[in-house]
Motif scaffolding. Structure first.
Motif, mmCIF file in Angstrom:
data_model
loop_
_atom_site.group_PDB
_atom_site.id
_atom_site.type_symbol
_atom_site.label_atom_id
_atom_site.label_comp_id
_atom_site.label_asym_id
_atom_site.label_seq_id
_atom_site.Cartn_x
_atom_site.Cartn_y
_atom_site.Cartn_z
ATOM 1 N N GLN A 84 0.808 -1.220 0.000
ATOM 2 C CA GLN A 84 0.000 0.000 0.000
ATOM 3 C C GLN A 84 0.844 1.274 0.000
ATOM 4 O OE1 GLN A 84 -3.256 -0.420 -0.438
ATOM 5 N NE2 GLN A 84 -2.791 -2.619 -0.375
ATOM 6 N N ALA A 85 2.155 1.122 -0.108
ATOM 7 C CA ALA A 85 3.028 2.303 -0.103
ATOM 8 C C ALA A 85 2.906 3.071 -1.414
ATOM 9 C CB ALA A 85 4.475 1.887 0.120
ATOM 10 N N SER A 86 3.098 4.358 -1.325
ATOM 11 C CA SER A 86 3.180 5.214 -2.506
ATOM 12 C C SER A 86 4.613 5.734 -2.602
ATOM 13 C CB SER A 86 2.205 6.396 -2.392
ATOM 14 O OG SER A 86 2.331 7.263 -3.504
ATOM 15 N N VAL A 87 5.257 5.476 -3.738
ATOM 16 C CA VAL A 87 6.645 5.888 -3.940
ATOM 17 C C VAL A 87 6.728 6.657 -5.250
ATOM 18 C CG1 VAL A 87 9.045 5.140 -4.104
ATOM 19 C CG2 VAL A 87 7.410 3.776 -2.787
ATOM 20 N N LYS A 88 7.298 7.856 -5.207
ATOM 21 C CA LYS A 88 7.424 8.668 -6.417
ATOM 22 C C LYS A 88 8.779 9.365 -6.446
ATOM 23 C CE LYS A 88 2.497 9.700 -7.177
ATOM 24 N NZ LYS A 88 1.492 10.785 -7.341
ATOM 25 N N LEU A 89 9.334 9.453 -7.647
ATOM 26 C CA LEU A 89 10.525 10.262 -7.868
ATOM 27 C C LEU A 89 10.062 11.597 -8.433
ATOM 28 C CD1 LEU A 89 13.615 10.499 -7.916
ATOM 29 C CD2 LEU A 89 13.569 9.552 -10.240
ATOM 30 N N LEU A 90 10.270 12.660 -7.680
ATOM 31 C CA LEU A 90 9.776 13.989 -8.024
ATOM 32 C C LEU A 90 10.937 14.897 -8.415
ATOM 33 C CD1 LEU A 90 7.484 14.364 -4.883
ATOM 34 C CD2 LEU A 90 6.748 13.610 -7.164
ATOM 35 N N THR A 91 10.657 15.880 -9.234
ATOM 36 C CA THR A 91 11.609 16.952 -9.509
ATOM 37 C C THR A 91 11.083 18.217 -8.840
ATOM 38 O OG1 THR A 91 12.247 15.982 -11.630
ATOM 39 C CG2 THR A 91 12.762 18.306 -11.285
ATOM 40 N N MET A 92 11.868 18.759 -7.902
ATOM 41 C CA MET A 92 11.367 19.846 -7.077
ATOM 42 C C MET A 92 12.363 20.998 -7.012
ATOM 43 S SD MET A 92 9.810 17.678 -3.874
ATOM 44 C CE MET A 92 9.077 19.185 -3.203
ATOM 45 N N PRO A 93 11.871 22.229 -6.786
ATOM 46 C CA PRO A 93 12.783 23.349 -6.535
ATOM 47 C C PRO A 93 13.631 23.071 -5.305
ATOM 48 C CG PRO A 93 10.556 24.127 -6.970
ATOM 49 C CD PRO A 93 10.460 22.647 -6.786
ATOM 50 N N ALA A 94 14.917 23.304 -5.394
ATOM 51 C CA ALA A 94 15.830 22.972 -4.298
ATOM 52 C C ALA A 94 15.492 23.701 -3.008
ATOM 53 C CB ALA A 94 17.265 23.274 -4.722
ATOM 54 N N ASP A 95 14.925 24.894 -3.115
ATOM 55 C CA ASP A 95 14.639 25.689 -1.921
ATOM 56 C C ASP A 95 13.216 25.503 -1.397
ATOM 57 O OD1 ASP A 95 13.403 26.897 -4.052
ATOM 58 O OD2 ASP A 95 13.951 28.941 -3.489
ATOM 59 N N LYS A 96 12.476 24.542 -1.957
ATOM 60 C CA LYS A 96 11.084 24.349 -1.549
ATOM 61 C C LYS A 96 10.823 22.973 -0.953
ATOM 62 C CE LYS A 96 9.760 28.362 -3.278
ATOM 63 N NZ LYS A 96 9.304 29.472 -2.401
ATOM 64 N N ILE A 97 11.878 22.196 -0.735
ATOM 65 C CA ILE A 97 11.667 20.815 -0.304
ATOM 66 C C ILE A 97 11.135 20.751 1.121
ATOM 67 C CG2 ILE A 97 12.804 18.611 0.132
ATOM 68 C CD1 ILE A 97 14.754 19.330 -2.114
ATOM 69 N N GLU A 98 11.834 21.407 2.016
ATOM 70 C CA GLU A 98 11.386 21.404 3.406
ATOM 71 C C GLU A 98 10.055 22.153 3.509
ATOM 72 O OE1 GLU A 98 12.786 19.537 5.612
ATOM 73 O OE2 GLU A 98 14.329 18.985 4.146
ATOM 74 N N GLY A 99 9.127 21.528 4.192
ATOM 75 C CA GLY A 99 7.811 22.134 4.334
ATOM 76 C C GLY A 99 6.835 21.761 3.241
ATOM 77 N N THR A 100 7.286 20.982 2.257
ATOM 78 C CA THR A 100 6.402 20.553 1.177
ATOM 79 C C THR A 100 5.358 19.580 1.705
ATOM 80 O OG1 THR A 100 8.056 20.846 -0.555
ATOM 81 C CG2 THR A 100 6.291 19.290 -1.009
ATOM 82 N N ALA A 101 4.141 19.693 1.212
ATOM 83 C CA ALA A 101 3.067 18.772 1.590
ATOM 84 C C ALA A 101 3.187 17.512 0.735
ATOM 85 C CB ALA A 101 1.710 19.437 1.402
ATOM 86 N N PHE A 102 4.073 16.617 1.138
ATOM 87 C CA PHE A 102 4.326 15.417 0.346
ATOM 88 C C PHE A 102 3.107 14.503 0.271
ATOM 89 C CE2 PHE A 102 8.789 16.568 1.130
ATOM 90 C CZ PHE A 102 9.305 16.387 -0.141
ATOM 91 N N ALA A 103 2.252 14.548 1.270
ATOM 92 C CA ALA A 103 1.063 13.692 1.231
ATOM 93 C C ALA A 103 0.226 13.967 -0.010
ATOM 94 C CB ALA A 103 0.237 13.891 2.501
ATOM 95 N N GLU A 104 0.059 15.251 -0.332
ATOM 96 C CA GLU A 104 -0.728 15.609 -1.517
ATOM 97 C C GLU A 104 -0.029 15.153 -2.794
ATOM 98 O OE1 GLU A 104 -0.424 17.431 1.125
ATOM 99 O OE2 GLU A 104 -2.517 17.749 1.699
#
Length: 340
Positions: A84-104
């Motif tokens: 039931q795990a969800s695993v994704k490889l995302l491309t994200m802004p380097a300065d926006k990772i912390e605090g990101t709503a990963f659940a969404e």
């Protein structure tokens, strides 16, 4: 790649020197005990195949895991396939990772219903980086915690997704210095198969498929009219050519494979150089033949203990080819040894 699913537990512990990695699969449990000396050299103290653990059982709770004495390290790192795990490889802004709503982004319920971990890799630019994000139902993690009660030995130090623990083994130990080509890393387990395209120690593509050896066995039963035990024996011993059955099960995987390879080669500017296999299907000759026909490269079965010292009598009753099934357990152990 420690996805910081070790961070799911957020325990403060002294530096690990003696860890048993435990990979809990649907067909059985793999355990390997690894020690690290002060110079960073690893020794495989013991490894073994243990009985299957039924985590889905609802009656009477979880029975604590009893490890044979040679596998009783000070600390334990558990890997589990987590269907039931969800695993994704995302491309994200380097300065926006912390605090990101990963659940969404993962499409899973927010904490505390879900335990979420992530790991950022070095990117091609300073502004965007690849991030591996993972969401696991908290109830599933709780069942694993209950396997190793607090105060006993070994003490639980981390929890990871099996396919990512196997991938981390490659990224830590399998990347060649100054290599120029891309690697295709395939973890073919009992229920889940993953493909990852990497350039050096950076993943470029990650795909997960809800099919594995169990689905191929069922397809062989249908195609050849044999019982399940015979079908499993055919699959693992290569007694008959079952590529037709394998293609039916892995249709989506094979269709995505060419697309993933093309994307990775364009993104990195490098050609595919190696195909590396872990998991229970790693030594299946039909899977290897199909991959050879698809990508033009002969697959290599990963040897998880390559470059390590293997203690005398550490591998009792293991047959050739079974080593590849210990990739996740070994990767989880190394991740915990690297923590703190």
């Amino acid at each position: 790649m420690n996805t910081r699913l070790s961070g799911l537990l957020s325990r403060i512990q002294p530096r690990m020197r003696d860890v048993v990695g435990i990979d809990i699969g649907s067909s059985g449990t793999k355990a390997v005990r690894v020690r690290a000396d002060r110079s960073g050299q690893f020794t495989v103290v013991a490894a073994g195949l243990l009985p299957r653990i039924d985590l889905a059982s609802s009656g009477g709770g979880i029975t604590p895991l009893q490890l044979p004495k040679p596998l009783q390290a000070w600390s334990a790192a558990i890997a589990c396939s987590f269907p039931q795990a969800s695993v994704k490889l995302l491309t994200m802004p380097a300065d926006k990772i912390e605090g990101t709503a990963f659940a969404e982004l993962l499409g899973v319920p927010r904490p505390p219903e879900t335990r979420i971990g992530h790991l950022a890799f070095e990117g091609e630019s300073r502004t965007e980086v690849p991030v591996m994000a993972v969401g696991v139902p908290s109830a599933d993690v709780k069942r694993l915690i209950d396997l190793l009660p607090a105060g006993g030995r070994p003490a639980l130090g981390s929890v990871e997704v099996s396919s990512l623990a196997a991938l981390s083994l490659h990224l830590r130990r399998g990347v060649q210095p100054d290599q120029k080509g891309c690697d295709l890393v395939i973890d073919a387990g009992e229920q889940i198969t993953t493909m990852t395209l990497c350039y050096r120690d950076r993943p470029l593509v990650f795909r997960q498929f809800p099919q594995g050896a169990a689905a191929v066995t069922e397809q062989i039963v249908t195609d050849l009219g044999v019982d399940s035990a015979t079908a499993a024996d055919i699959l693992h011993n290569g007694a008959f050519d079952v590529r037709a059955s394998l293609r039916r099960v892995f249709d989506a995987f094979l269709r995505q494979l060419g697309i993933a390879v093309d994307f990775a080669e364009r993104r990195s500017g490098q050609r595919l150089q190696r195909v590396l296999l872990t998991g229970g299907l790693a030594v299946n000759s039909d899977l290897c033949a199909e991959l050879l026909s698809q990508v033009g490269l002969k697959p290599e079965v990963v040897s998880p203990w390559n470059g390590m010292t293997v203690a005398q009598n550490a591998l009792p009753n293991l047959t050739k080819g079974q080593e590849a099934t210990f990739a996740a357990a070994t990767g989880a152990a190394l991740n915990l040894l690297d923590v703190a």
